[in-house]
Scaffold this motif. Structure first.
Motif, PDB file in Angstrom:
ATOM      1  N   THR A   1       0.816  -1.209   0.000  1.00 14.97           N
ATOM      2  CA  THR A   1       0.000   0.000   0.000  1.00 14.97           C
ATOM      3  C   THR A   1       0.852   1.262   0.000  1.00 14.97           C
ATOM      4  N   LEU A   2       1.910   1.287   0.795  1.00  9.16           N
ATOM      5  CA  LEU A   2       2.783   2.460   0.835  1.00  9.16           C
ATOM      6  C   LEU A   2       3.419   2.717  -0.532  1.00  9.16           C
ATOM      7  N   GLU A   3       3.890   1.660  -1.179  1.00 10.79           N
ATOM      8  CA  GLU A   3       4.498   1.813  -2.506  1.00 10.79           C
ATOM      9  C   GLU A   3       3.478   2.338  -3.517  1.00 10.79           C
ATOM     10  N   LYS A   4       2.267   1.796  -3.483  1.00 15.60           N
ATOM     11  CA  LYS A   4       1.219   2.235  -4.413  1.00 15.60           C
ATOM     12  C   LYS A   4       0.879   3.707  -4.194  1.00 15.60           C
ATOM     13  N   TYR A   5       0.715   4.092  -2.933  1.00 13.56           N
ATOM     14  CA  TYR A   5       0.319   5.469  -2.641  1.00 13.56           C
ATOM     15  C   TYR A   5       1.452   6.450  -2.943  1.00 13.56           C
ATOM     16  N   THR A   6       2.680   6.051  -2.633  1.00 14.29           N
ATOM     17  CA  THR A   6       3.828   6.901  -2.950  1.00 14.29           C
ATOM     18  C   THR A   6       3.901   7.139  -4.459  1.00 14.29           C
ATOM     19  N   SER A   7       3.746   6.087  -5.243  1.00 14.85           N
ATOM     20  CA  SER A   7       3.765   6.209  -6.709  1.00 14.85           C
ATOM     21  C   SER A   7       2.667   7.149  -7.196  1.00 14.85           C
ATOM     22  N   LYS A   8       1.483   7.011  -6.635  1.00 22.41           N
ATOM     23  CA  LYS A   8       0.352   7.864  -7.025  1.00 22.41           C
ATOM     24  C   LYS A   8       0.684   9.334  -6.752  1.00 22.41           C
ATOM     25  N   LEU A   9       1.197   9.620  -5.550  1.00 22.05           N
ATOM     26  CA  LEU A   9       1.512  11.006  -5.182  1.00 22.05           C
ATOM     27  C   LEU A   9       2.629  11.578  -6.048  1.00 22.05           C
ATOM     28  N   LEU A  10       3.623  10.742  -6.365  1.00 23.34           N
ATOM     29  CA  LEU A  10       4.713  11.195  -7.239  1.00 23.34           C
ATOM     30  C   LEU A  10       4.198  11.478  -8.648  1.00 23.34           C
ATOM     31  N   GLU A  11       3.358  10.570  -9.181  1.00 26.85           N
ATOM     32  CA  GLU A  11       2.828  10.725 -10.540  1.00 26.85           C
ATOM     33  C   GLU A  11       1.989  11.985 -10.689  1.00 26.85           C
ATOM     34  N   GLU A  12       1.209  12.313  -9.674  1.00 28.56           N
ATOM     35  CA  GLU A  12       0.359  13.498  -9.775  1.00 28.56           C
ATOM     36  C   GLU A  12       1.081  14.777  -9.363  1.00 28.56           C
ATOM     37  N   GLY A  13       2.349  14.653  -8.926  1.00 28.37           N
ATOM     38  CA  GLY A  13       3.141  15.818  -8.569  1.00 28.37           C
ATOM     39  C   GLY A  13       2.841  16.399  -7.198  1.00 28.37           C
ATOM     40  N   THR A  14       2.160  15.635  -6.371  1.00 25.46           N
ATOM     41  CA  THR A  14       1.820  16.101  -5.022  1.00 25.46           C
ATOM     42  C   THR A  14       3.063  16.186  -4.137  1.00 25.46           C
ATOM     43  N   VAL A  15       3.984  15.253  -4.337  1.00 26.43           N
ATOM     44  CA  VAL A  15       5.249  15.246  -3.592  1.00 26.43           C
ATOM     45  C   VAL A  15       6.396  15.003  -4.569  1.00 26.43           C
ATOM     46  N   THR A  16       7.602  15.326  -4.113  1.00 32.65           N
ATOM     47  CA  THR A  16       8.793  15.049  -4.914  1.00 32.65           C
ATOM     48  C   THR A  16       9.507  13.843  -4.313  1.00 32.65           C
ATOM     49  N   THR A  17      10.420  13.284  -5.071  1.00 29.75           N
ATOM     50  CA  THR A  17      11.217  12.161  -4.583  1.00 29.75           C
ATOM     51  C   THR A  17      11.998  12.569  -3.338  1.00 29.75           C
ATOM     52  N   ALA A  18      12.512  13.791  -3.323  1.00 29.78           N
ATOM     53  CA  ALA A  18      13.265  14.284  -2.161  1.00 29.78           C
ATOM     54  C   ALA A  18      12.371  14.354  -0.917  1.00 29.78           C
ATOM     55  N   GLU A  19      11.109  14.790  -1.100  1.00 30.65           N
ATOM     56  CA  GLU A  19      10.176  14.864   0.033  1.00 30.65           C
ATOM     57  C   GLU A  19       9.845  13.470   0.559  1.00 30.65           C
ATOM     58  N   VAL A  20       9.653  12.531  -0.345  1.00 38.88           N
ATOM     59  CA  VAL A  20       9.379  11.144   0.060  1.00 38.88           C
ATOM     60  C   VAL A  20      10.552  10.599   0.860  1.00 38.88           C
ATOM     61  N   LYS A  21      11.766  10.828   0.366  1.00 40.90           N
ATOM     62  CA  LYS A  21      12.961  10.356   1.070  1.00 40.90           C
ATOM     63  C   LYS A  21      13.065  10.996   2.451  1.00 40.90           C
ATOM     64  N   ALA A  22      12.797  12.273   2.549  1.00 44.50           N
ATOM     65  CA  ALA A  22      12.869  12.973   3.844  1.00 44.50           C
ATOM     66  C   ALA A  22      11.853  12.408   4.832  1.00 44.50           C
ATOM     67  N   ILE A  23      10.645  12.140   4.363  1.00 49.31           N
ATOM     68  CA  ILE A  23       9.604  11.577   5.235  1.00 49.31           C
ATOM     69  C   ILE A  23      10.004  10.182   5.699  1.00 49.31           C
ATOM     70  N   ARG A  24      10.475   9.362   4.771  1.00 51.08           N
ATOM     71  CA  ARG A  24      10.910   8.002   5.141  1.00 51.08           C
ATOM     72  C   ARG A  24      12.072   8.044   6.130  1.00 51.08           C
ATOM     73  N   ASP A  25      13.055   8.885   5.863  1.00 53.36           N
ATOM     74  CA  ASP A  25      14.201   8.998   6.758  1.00 53.36           C
ATOM     75  C   ASP A  25      13.769   9.449   8.141  1.00 53.36           C
ATOM     76  N   SER A  26      12.882  10.420   8.191  1.00 47.47           N
ATOM     77  CA  SER A  26      12.375  10.923   9.465  1.00 47.47           C
ATOM     78  C   SER A  26      11.671   9.809  10.231  1.00 47.47           C
ATOM     79  N   PHE A  27      10.847   9.046   9.540  1.00 46.78           N
ATOM     80  CA  PHE A  27      10.109   7.937  10.175  1.00 46.78           C
ATOM     81  C   PHE A  27      11.066   6.854  10.657  1.00 46.78           C
ATOM     82  N   ASN A  28      12.005   6.487   9.819  1.00 45.59           N
ATOM     83  CA  ASN A  28      12.937   5.398  10.158  1.00 45.59           C
ATOM     84  C   ASN A  28      13.901   5.753  11.277  1.00 45.59           C
ATOM     85  N   HIS A  29      14.092   7.030  11.550  1.00 47.33           N
ATOM     86  CA  HIS A  29      15.014   7.436  12.613  1.00 47.33           C
ATOM     87  C   HIS A  29      14.312   7.655  13.949  1.00 47.33           C
ATOM     88  N   LYS A  30      13.030   7.389  14.023  1.00 54.79           N
ATOM     89  CA  LYS A  30      12.302   7.545  15.291  1.00 54.79           C
ATOM     90  C   LYS A  30      12.350   6.284  16.088  1.00 54.79           C
TER      91      LYS A  30
END
Length: 138
Positions: A109-138
């Motif tokens: 589900t995360l992969e599907k939703y991330t792809s959807k948001l990237l395709e529609e331009g809602t987020v950038t790859t850099a923003e996705v990476k920042a969110i993942r990094d932030s989550f993984n470091h908690k």
């Protein structure tokens, strides 16, 4: 509903991983749908695809609004599937090999939703990476 014994409704969430379940529903319970018991409560039942993040959010908001407005129970049937079986000892590919081959090849589900948001331009790859990094470091 008993007078003086109410909490103003409850949101009941069913994690319905019946898709790819190893037992046919006709052998596992007395009715075809896991939500049929809610009919006894006279509660609305909202069915939603667990892989559709935005629909899940909309249905959960609708359920919360229903409970707040009508002070009665509401049921959310989150229709999804098991990616890895029931537990560490279960191997569902033994009983449903083709279905579990498809499930194994399906992005989560995360992969599907991330792809959807990237395709529609809602987020950038850099923003996705920042969110993942932030989550993984908690």
């Amino acid at each position: 509903q008993l007078p003086d014994y109410t909490v103003g409704g409850t949101i009941h969430i069913i994690i319905n991983n019946q898709v790819a379940y190893t037992t046919d529903p006709k052998f596992s319970r007395s009715s075809p749908y896991c939500t049929d018991v809610a009919k006894a409560l006279d509660a609305p039942i909202f069915h939603v695809n667990g892989d559709d993040v935005e629909s899940v959010c909309r249905v959960m908001e609708l359920a919360a609004r229903w409970r707040a407005a009508f002070k009665t129970d509401v049921v959310v049937d989150l229709v999804c599937y098991r990616k890895h079986g029931h537990n560490e000892g279960d191997e569902p590919a033994f009983t449903h090999p083709l279905m579990y081959k498809t499930i194994a090849e399906t992005p989560n589900t995360l992969e599907k939703y991330t792809s959807k948001l990237l395709e529609e331009g809602t987020v950038t790859t850099a923003e996705v990476k920042a969110i993942r990094d932030s989550f993984n470091h908690k």
